[in-house]
Design a protein around this motif. Sequence first.
Motif, PDB file in Angstrom:
ATOM      1  N   ILE A  54      -2.844  -0.512   4.661  1.00 22.83           N
ATOM      2  CA  ILE A  54      -2.427  -0.177   3.297  1.00 22.83           C
ATOM      3  C   ILE A  54      -1.285  -1.100   2.874  1.00 22.83           C
ATOM      4  CG2 ILE A  54      -3.141   2.239   3.473  1.00 22.83           C
ATOM      5  CD1 ILE A  54      -0.117   2.968   3.695  1.00 22.83           C
ATOM      6  N   ALA A  55      -1.123  -1.226   1.555  1.00 26.32           N
ATOM      7  CA  ALA A  55       0.037  -1.921   0.989  1.00 26.32           C
ATOM      8  C   ALA A  55       0.933  -0.851   0.379  1.00 26.32           C
ATOM      9  CB  ALA A  55      -0.408  -2.910  -0.086  1.00 26.32           C
ATOM     10  N   VAL A  56       2.218  -0.899   0.721  1.00 30.93           N
ATOM     11  CA  VAL A  56       3.172   0.077   0.187  1.00 30.93           C
ATOM     12  C   VAL A  56       4.364  -0.647  -0.417  1.00 30.93           C
ATOM     13  CG1 VAL A  56       2.680   2.134   1.569  1.00 30.93           C
ATOM     14  CG2 VAL A  56       4.106   0.363   2.522  1.00 30.93           C
ATOM     15  N   GLU A  57       4.927  -0.022  -1.435  1.00 24.70           N
ATOM     16  CA  GLU A  57       6.116  -0.580  -2.092  1.00 24.70           C
ATOM     17  C   GLU A  57       6.975   0.587  -2.549  1.00 24.70           C
ATOM     18  OE1 GLU A  57       6.920  -4.243  -5.121  1.00 24.70           O
ATOM     19  OE2 GLU A  57       5.325  -2.849  -5.658  1.00 24.70           O
ATOM     20  N   ASN A  58       8.198   0.606  -2.106  1.00 23.28           N
ATOM     21  CA  ASN A  58       9.103   1.705  -2.449  1.00 23.28           C
ATOM     22  C   ASN A  58       8.454   3.068  -2.210  1.00 23.28           C
ATOM     23  OD1 ASN A  58      10.891  -0.296  -3.392  1.00 23.28           O
ATOM     24  ND2 ASN A  58       9.889  -0.276  -5.406  1.00 23.28           N
ATOM     25  N   GLY A  59       7.735   3.156  -1.128  1.00 23.54           N
ATOM     26  CA  GLY A  59       7.104   4.424  -0.758  1.00 23.54           C
ATOM     27  C   GLY A  59       5.801   4.729  -1.484  1.00 23.54           C
ATOM     28  N   ALA A  60       5.400   3.856  -2.423  1.00 31.20           N
ATOM     29  CA  ALA A  60       4.172   4.114  -3.191  1.00 31.20           C
ATOM     30  C   ALA A  60       3.012   3.288  -2.640  1.00 31.20           C
ATOM     31  CB  ALA A  60       4.396   3.764  -4.656  1.00 31.20           C
ATOM     32  N   LEU A  61       1.839   3.921  -2.601  1.00 32.95           N
ATOM     33  CA  LEU A  61       0.632   3.221  -2.157  1.00 32.95           C
ATOM     34  C   LEU A  61       0.183   2.254  -3.247  1.00 32.95           C
ATOM     35  CD1 LEU A  61      -1.726   3.058  -0.039  1.00 32.95           C
ATOM     36  CD2 LEU A  61      -2.888   4.770  -1.441  1.00 32.95           C
ATOM     37  N   ARG A  62       0.004   0.991  -2.878  1.00 35.26           N
ATOM     38  CA  ARG A  62      -0.443  -0.031  -3.848  1.00 35.26           C
ATOM     39  C   ARG A  62      -1.885  -0.458  -3.623  1.00 35.26           C
ATOM     40  NH1 ARG A  62       3.470   1.118  -7.269  1.00 35.26           N
ATOM     41  NH2 ARG A  62       5.371  -0.123  -7.082  1.00 35.26           N
ATOM     42  N   GLY A  63      -2.321  -0.394  -2.359  1.00 33.90           N
ATOM     43  CA  GLY A  63      -3.678  -0.847  -2.073  1.00 33.90           C
ATOM     44  C   GLY A  63      -4.113  -0.430  -0.683  1.00 33.90           C
ATOM     45  N   SER A  64      -5.413  -0.563  -0.448  1.00 34.70           N
ATOM     46  CA  SER A  64      -5.980  -0.134   0.832  1.00 34.70           C
ATOM     47  C   SER A  64      -7.215  -0.958   1.172  1.00 34.70           C
ATOM     48  CB  SER A  64      -6.354   1.347   0.711  1.00 34.70           C
ATOM     49  OG  SER A  64      -7.504   1.659   1.442  1.00 34.70           O
ATOM     50  N   VAL A  65      -7.405  -1.177   2.470  1.00 36.41           N
ATOM     51  CA  VAL A  65      -8.669  -1.765   2.927  1.00 36.41           C
ATOM     52  C   VAL A  65      -9.094  -1.047   4.191  1.00 36.41           C
ATOM     53  CG1 VAL A  65      -7.690  -3.648   4.383  1.00 36.41           C
ATOM     54  CG2 VAL A  65      -9.950  -3.914   3.333  1.00 36.41           C
ATOM     55  N   ARG A  66     -10.397  -0.843   4.300  1.00 33.40           N
ATOM     56  CA  ARG A  66     -10.975  -0.257   5.508  1.00 33.40           C
ATOM     57  C   ARG A  66     -12.211  -1.069   5.903  1.00 33.40           C
ATOM     58  NH1 ARG A  66     -10.802   6.222   4.016  1.00 33.40           N
ATOM     59  NH2 ARG A  66      -8.761   6.684   4.899  1.00 33.40           N
ATOM     60  N   PHE A  67     -12.579  -0.948   7.171  1.00 28.74           N
ATOM     61  CA  PHE A  67     -13.765  -1.634   7.695  1.00 28.74           C
ATOM     62  C   PHE A  67     -14.607  -0.601   8.426  1.00 28.74           C
ATOM     63  CE2 PHE A  67     -10.525  -4.828   7.281  1.00 28.74           C
ATOM     64  CZ  PHE A  67     -11.167  -6.040   7.056  1.00 28.74           C
ATOM     65  N   TRP A  68     -15.912  -0.724   8.299  1.00 28.19           N
ATOM     66  CA  TRP A  68     -16.813   0.199   8.976  1.00 28.19           C
ATOM     67  C   TRP A  68     -17.643  -0.544  10.022  1.00 28.19           C
ATOM     68  CZ3 TRP A  68     -14.633   2.971   5.223  1.00 28.19           C
ATOM     69  CH2 TRP A  68     -14.731   4.375   5.290  1.00 28.19           C
ATOM     70  N   PRO A  69     -17.938   0.131  11.136  1.00 29.95           N
ATOM     71  CA  PRO A  69     -18.848  -0.488  12.109  1.00 29.95           C
ATOM     72  C   PRO A  69     -20.281  -0.434  11.582  1.00 29.95           C
ATOM     73  CG  PRO A  69     -18.279   1.746  12.813  1.00 29.95           C
ATOM     74  CD  PRO A  69     -17.523   1.494  11.524  1.00 29.95           C
ATOM     75  N   ILE A  70     -21.015  -1.503  11.752  1.00 30.29           N
ATOM     76  CA  ILE A  70     -22.439  -1.544  11.382  1.00 30.29           C
ATOM     77  C   ILE A  70     -23.185  -2.327  12.460  1.00 30.29           C
ATOM     78  CG2 ILE A  70     -22.219  -1.361   8.857  1.00 30.29           C
ATOM     79  CD1 ILE A  70     -22.517  -4.477   8.781  1.00 30.29           C
ATOM     80  N   GLY A  71     -24.493  -2.341  12.346  1.00 29.97           N
ATOM     81  CA  GLY A  71     -25.287  -3.200  13.199  1.00 29.97           C
ATOM     82  C   GLY A  71     -26.106  -4.126  12.318  1.00 29.97           C
TER      83      GLY A  71
END
Length: 172
Positions: A54-71
């Motif tokens: 996640i990206a945080v600034e002054n305690g606030a969430l600014r952004g997020s990235v996640r990855f999933w397993p696949i085949g």
Amino acid sequence: MSGIDQTWKIRPERTEDAEAVEALVAKVFGPGRFAKSAYRLREGVEPVAALSYIAVENGALRGSVRFWPIGVGGTPALLLGPLAVESDQRGRGIGIALMQEGIEEARSRGHTAIILVGDEPYYSRVGFAALPEESVTFPGPVDRSRILALALFDGALDSIKGEIVRAYPAAA
Ligand SMILES: CC(C)(COP(=O)(O)OP(=O)(O)OC[C@H]1O[C@@H](n2cnc3c(N)ncnc32)[C@H](O)[C@@H]1OP(=O)(O)O)[C@@H](O)C(=O)NCCC(=O)NCCS
């Protein structure tokens, strides 16, 4: 983009961040996200915890990235996304920085390749390129020119061929 005005930070997502991350993803993508083909690959499967940032600034969430397993044709790989940045925080380099962090961690953990469905002009900034026509099949309708891949080591894309399926058995 980074400079003296950069006050946001990227850090691993923690358990207690999940609710805010899910709210951000819901806000950015809306209910239509459940109808997307990429969502079929995530259904009932947990993201790779070690690759969620996640990206945080002054305690606030600014952004997020996640990855999933696949085949992909029997080879374990990763699906990038959702990548989401608060609408009033875009253009500050947060999206690229989130992806770079996840990509480097995935490489250091020995993952093979990352697939995503998205705009090539954006994702090419972190090395993604369209896969050769017909090299993979997706579970559901998708614009083929938006299926992009990134090799995490030389030659890794040679094995990225065939049917893209939900989580491979030994998800790491
Ligand atoms: C796409 C998204 C994650 C980008 O986040 P961001 O933090 O604004 O991205 P960055 O600041 O790292 O990069 C911004 C640059 O990418 C460009 N860019 C953003 N989206 C783009 C796209 N779809 N195609 C081409 N370029 C794009 C911007 O114009 C900007 O260019 P500049 O650096 O020349 O000014 C954000 O806009 C977002 O959350 N969008 C809605 C959700 C989404 O579409 N997610 C991706 C699909 S999984």
